[in-house]
Design a protein around this motif. Structure first.
Motif, PDB file in Angstrom:
ATOM      1  N   CYS A  91      48.943  40.114  43.124  1.00  0.00           N
ATOM      2  CA  CYS A  91      47.983  41.202  42.924  1.00  0.00           C
ATOM      3  C   CYS A  91      48.476  42.159  41.843  1.00  0.00           C
ATOM      4  O   CYS A  91      47.694  42.612  40.999  1.00  0.00           O
ATOM      5  CB  CYS A  91      47.745  41.944  44.240  1.00  0.00           C
ATOM      6  N   THR A  92      49.756  42.459  41.853  1.00  0.00           N
ATOM      7  CA  THR A  92      50.337  43.342  40.834  1.00  0.00           C
ATOM      8  C   THR A  92      50.142  42.736  39.449  1.00  0.00           C
ATOM      9  O   THR A  92      49.739  43.434  38.508  1.00  0.00           O
ATOM     10  CB  THR A  92      51.829  43.579  41.108  1.00  0.00           C
ATOM     11  N   ALA A 151      44.302  43.066  34.167  1.00  0.00           N
ATOM     12  CA  ALA A 151      43.044  43.815  34.091  1.00  0.00           C
ATOM     13  C   ALA A 151      43.237  45.157  33.393  1.00  0.00           C
ATOM     14  O   ALA A 151      42.318  45.641  32.724  1.00  0.00           O
ATOM     15  CB  ALA A 151      42.470  44.021  35.487  1.00  0.00           C
ATOM     16  N   ALA A 152      44.414  45.753  33.535  1.00  0.00           N
ATOM     17  CA  ALA A 152      44.693  47.024  32.854  1.00  0.00           C
ATOM     18  C   ALA A 152      44.806  46.815  31.341  1.00  0.00           C
ATOM     19  O   ALA A 152      44.340  47.651  30.563  1.00  0.00           O
ATOM     20  CB  ALA A 152      45.972  47.645  33.401  1.00  0.00           C
ATOM     21  N   ARG A 153      45.411  45.709  30.937  1.00  0.00           N
ATOM     22  CA  ARG A 153      45.563  45.430  29.504  1.00  0.00           C
ATOM     23  C   ARG A 153      44.249  45.040  28.863  1.00  0.00           C
ATOM     24  O   ARG A 153      43.927  45.496  27.766  1.00  0.00           O
ATOM     25  CB  ARG A 153      46.580  44.301  29.281  1.00  0.00           C
ATOM     26  N   ALA A 170      39.251  38.838  34.170  1.00  0.00           N
ATOM     27  CA  ALA A 170      40.452  39.534  34.647  1.00  0.00           C
ATOM     28  C   ALA A 170      40.099  40.521  35.753  1.00  0.00           C
ATOM     29  O   ALA A 170      40.835  40.656  36.735  1.00  0.00           O
ATOM     30  CB  ALA A 170      41.140  40.250  33.493  1.00  0.00           C
ATOM     31  N   VAL A 171      38.983  41.204  35.601  1.00  0.00           N
ATOM     32  CA  VAL A 171      38.539  42.166  36.616  1.00  0.00           C
ATOM     33  C   VAL A 171      38.209  41.443  37.920  1.00  0.00           C
ATOM     34  O   VAL A 171      38.621  41.872  38.998  1.00  0.00           O
ATOM     35  CB  VAL A 171      37.329  42.982  36.106  1.00  0.00           C
ATOM     36  N   ARG A 172      37.504  40.337  37.823  1.00  0.00           N
ATOM     37  CA  ARG A 172      37.173  39.567  39.037  1.00  0.00           C
ATOM     38  C   ARG A 172      38.432  39.078  39.745  1.00  0.00           C
ATOM     39  O   ARG A 172      38.525  39.138  40.974  1.00  0.00           O
ATOM     40  CB  ARG A 172      36.266  38.384  38.690  1.00  0.00           C
ATOM     41  N   ALA A 173      39.404  38.608  38.989  1.00  0.00           N
ATOM     42  CA  ALA A 173      40.652  38.129  39.594  1.00  0.00           C
ATOM     43  C   ALA A 173      41.383  39.267  40.296  1.00  0.00           C
ATOM     44  O   ALA A 173      41.855  39.110  41.431  1.00  0.00           O
ATOM     45  CB  ALA A 173      41.549  37.498  38.530  1.00  0.00           C
ATOM     46  N   LEU A 200      42.028  39.611  44.414  1.00  0.00           N
ATOM     47  CA  LEU A 200      43.358  39.757  45.017  1.00  0.00           C
ATOM     48  C   LEU A 200      43.496  41.083  45.764  1.00  0.00           C
ATOM     49  O   LEU A 200      44.189  41.152  46.782  1.00  0.00           O
ATOM     50  CB  LEU A 200      44.441  39.589  43.957  1.00  0.00           C
ATOM     51  N   LEU A 201      42.828  42.119  45.291  1.00  0.00           N
ATOM     52  CA  LEU A 201      42.815  43.383  46.044  1.00  0.00           C
ATOM     53  C   LEU A 201      42.131  43.187  47.396  1.00  0.00           C
ATOM     54  O   LEU A 201      42.626  43.650  48.424  1.00  0.00           O
ATOM     55  CB  LEU A 201      42.085  44.482  45.264  1.00  0.00           C
ATOM     56  N   ARG A 202      41.001  42.502  47.393  1.00  0.00           N
ATOM     57  CA  ARG A 202      40.273  42.256  48.646  1.00  0.00           C
ATOM     58  C   ARG A 202      41.087  41.414  49.625  1.00  0.00           C
ATOM     59  O   ARG A 202      40.924  41.533  50.834  1.00  0.00           O
ATOM     60  CB  ARG A 202      38.951  41.546  48.366  1.00  0.00           C
TER      61      ARG A 202
END
Length: 87
Positions: free
Chosen positions: A27-28, A34-36, A42-45, A49-51
């Motif tokens: 997740c990290t 997604a930040a980069r 990338a957002v979906r991934a 993983l957050l969910r």
């Protein structure tokens, strides 16, 4: 500025995940990607993983990111692309 809002949020979530889960947690790593580059894939991934995290971890990450963004205005300014400040 607002076209970078996703980057700001994912940057804050990445910092929180690094502190709580460690730098090698999937997740990290997904949040770092997604930040980069907050592209849809990338957002979906990262969201997936957050969910998948336990509620306690997910809640802690969201709380830490929210607090960082609420209390540190520089967090928003840090991700503005050069040359676009104030426009």
């Amino acid at each position: 500025m607002f076209d970078n809002a996703g980057r700001v949020m994912f940057t804050a979530l990445h910092a929180a995940a690094e502190a709580r889960l460690g730098p090698d947690h999937p997740c990290t790593r997904a949040l770092a990607t997604a930040a980069r580059t907050p592209e849809p894939e990338a957002v979906r991934a990262a969201e997936s993983l957050l969910r998948a995290l336990p509620d306690t971890d997910r809640t802690a990450l969201m709380q830490a990111a929210h607090q960082a963004l609420r209390t540190d205005p520089a967090a928003w300014l840090a991700v503005w692309p050069d040359g676009k400040r104030g426009h």
